[in-house]
Design an enzyme around this catalytic site. Structure first.
Site, PDB file in Angstrom:
ATOM      1  N   ALA A 192      38.320  21.486  45.615  1.00 29.47           N
ATOM      2  CA  ALA A 192      38.864  20.327  45.417  1.00 29.47           C
ATOM      3  C   ALA A 192      40.237  20.694  43.966  1.00 29.47           C
ATOM      4  O   ALA A 192      40.816  19.615  43.552  1.00 29.47           O
ATOM      5  CB  ALA A 192      38.318  19.142  45.057  1.00 29.47           C
ATOM      6  N   ASP A 194      47.039  39.411  38.118  1.00 30.85           N
ATOM      7  CA  ASP A 194      47.023  40.403  37.194  1.00 30.85           C
ATOM      8  C   ASP A 194      47.949  41.581  37.414  1.00 30.85           C
ATOM      9  O   ASP A 194      49.365  42.427  36.923  1.00 30.85           O
ATOM     10  CB  ASP A 194      46.363  40.858  35.811  1.00 30.85           C
ATOM     11  CG  ASP A 194      45.027  40.218  35.472  1.00 30.85           C
ATOM     12  OD1 ASP A 194      45.606  39.437  34.834  1.00 30.85           O
ATOM     13  OD2 ASP A 194      44.182  39.990  36.770  1.00 30.85           O
ATOM     14  N   HIS A 250      38.774  41.337  33.215  1.00 29.05           N
ATOM     15  CA  HIS A 250      40.319  39.871  33.561  1.00 29.05           C
ATOM     16  C   HIS A 250      39.963  39.136  32.597  1.00 29.05           C
ATOM     17  O   HIS A 250      39.585  38.106  32.270  1.00 29.05           O
ATOM     18  CB  HIS A 250      39.833  39.265  35.226  1.00 29.05           C
ATOM     19  CG  HIS A 250      40.976  38.201  35.121  1.00 29.05           C
ATOM     20  ND1 HIS A 250      42.383  38.203  35.638  1.00 29.05           N
ATOM     21  CD2 HIS A 250      40.589  36.190  34.794  1.00 29.05           C
ATOM     22  CE1 HIS A 250      42.776  36.612  35.331  1.00 29.05           C
ATOM     23  NE2 HIS A 250      41.828  35.688  35.130  1.00 29.05           N
TER      24      HIS A 250
END
Ligand code: NAX
Length: 328
Positions: free
Chosen positions: A13, A159, A187
């Site tokens: 959600a 990325d 990351h």
């Protein structure tokens, strides 16, 4: 028609969850001949919102969507799953340091790693998007004893795509003209976006662009800080581009990377490029299309690149120390 693939999505959600479901349900991962069943996981306070998302999914009437289930029980969500997309996690709140975030989110990935082992299909693939994604991937993998480590990856495709877009724009080319950039390391803003092996319309990118100073002083920082720039502009973090990248990452796993190209994925290091074995780091990888990934070996990195990668790897090693007690 192929047999139905079960895809579990956590945090369904949320921002990315909302943006990713149409891509999965319209065949973006397994192709237009493969029906999918979606098994969506949320935490109890978000179940009402998830109900609304499911209503919208019903209203899309996707021909390939053969089932849709919403639950707050990880085992139910991962039951028989062929692919698990671990997106859900707590966002960083004001004043929270990266280490605090790692500690807050780590236990989620302990529980979900265990639930994947207990409930998912024997050939399950798990893709971690929720941050800090490299370390969360390591935690989940280490808590899912029977699921081999090569079934796991964390997402640096966004990325990679950001690097592709920056190179294309600088060269006055289309994104599709750019191949083989690389994201190395974590990351995070220590990642090393590398143009050394990239091509633009078949020409080496450093030669085609011809501006080393732009590379060192603009390109690398722009890719590293792109997430922050999106938040500043949009008032919310990347969702559409993150969802598109997660679908693309998963499609590569199940349908293969294009011939002559590679992508970037964070996977368990085997010691390649002096990244200590046992850390989850981003590398250039190829995917044959059977769910596996292979690190591209023996690229001759220059001293600049080695130094950048080493810096990001140091951060990964520090993150691993912070969660040492969660590694099963
Ligand atoms: P949101 O905060 O909008 O959504 C996260 C959802 O996860 C919420 O609905 C929340 O209720 C749910 N959630 C929290 N704990 C859960 C649990 N234990 N089980 C199941 N669901 C749970 O964040 P969103 O913008 O969707 O981003 C999701 C994650 O992706 C974040 O961690 C974010 O940092 C990360 N990102 C990773 C990227 C990458 O390239 N790897 C890029 C985009 C994004 O920043």
């Amino acid at each position: 028609m192929e047999s139905v693939k079960r895809v579990a999505v956590t945090g369904a959600a949320g921002n990315i969850g909302y943006a990713i479901l149409p891509g999965i349900a319209s065949g973006g991962i397994f192709g237009s001949d493969t029906p999918v069943r979606l098994q969506l996981l949320e935490i109890p306070p978000a179940m009402k919102a998830l109900e609304g998302v499911c209503m919208e999914m019903d209203d899309c009437a996707f021909p390939l969507l053969t089932g849709l289930e919403a639950t707050d029980d990880p085992r139910a969500a991962f039951e028989g799953a062929d692919l698990v997309l671990l997106v859900g996690s707590r966002p960083r709140s004001k004043g929270m340091e990266r280490n605090d975030l790692i500690r807050v989110n780590g236990p989620i990935f302990v529980e979900q790693g265990r639930a994947i082992q207990q409930a998912a299909a024997s050939g399950v693939r798990a893709v971690v998007v929720g941050n800090p994604c490299n370390t969360n991937c390591l935690i989940a993998m280490r808590n899912a004893g029977d699921v081999p480590p090569d079934r796991w990856s964390a997402m640096t495709q966004l990325d990679h795509n950001r690097a592709t877009a920056q190179l294309a724009s600088k060269a006055g080319a289309a994104a599709s003209d750019v191949r083989r950039p690389i994201i190395w390391g974590n990351h995070s803003n220590t990642q090393y976006p590398d143009w050394s092996f990239a091509t633009v319309n078949g020409r080496a990118a450093p030669e085609a662009i011809g501006d080393r100073s732009w590379y060192e002083n603009t390109f690398i920082g722009t890719v590293q800080e792109r997430g922050k720039a999106i938040i500043e502009a949009r008032g919310a973090s990347s969702a559409m581009s993150a969802a598109a990248a997660a679908v693309q990452h998963s499609r590569y796993l199940f349908q293969g990377t294009p011939d002559g190209d590679w992508t970037s994925m964070a996977v368990l290091s085997d010691g390649s490029y002096d990244v200590p074995a046992g850390l989850v780091s981003s590398f250039p990888v190829t995917c044959p299309g059977d769910g596996s990934h292979v690190i591209v070996k023996d690229l001759g990195m220059d001293a600049f690149g080695k130094e950048r990668l080493a810096r990001s790897v140091q951060e990964l090693a520090r993150e691993r120390e912070v969660v040492a007690d969660l590694l099963g």
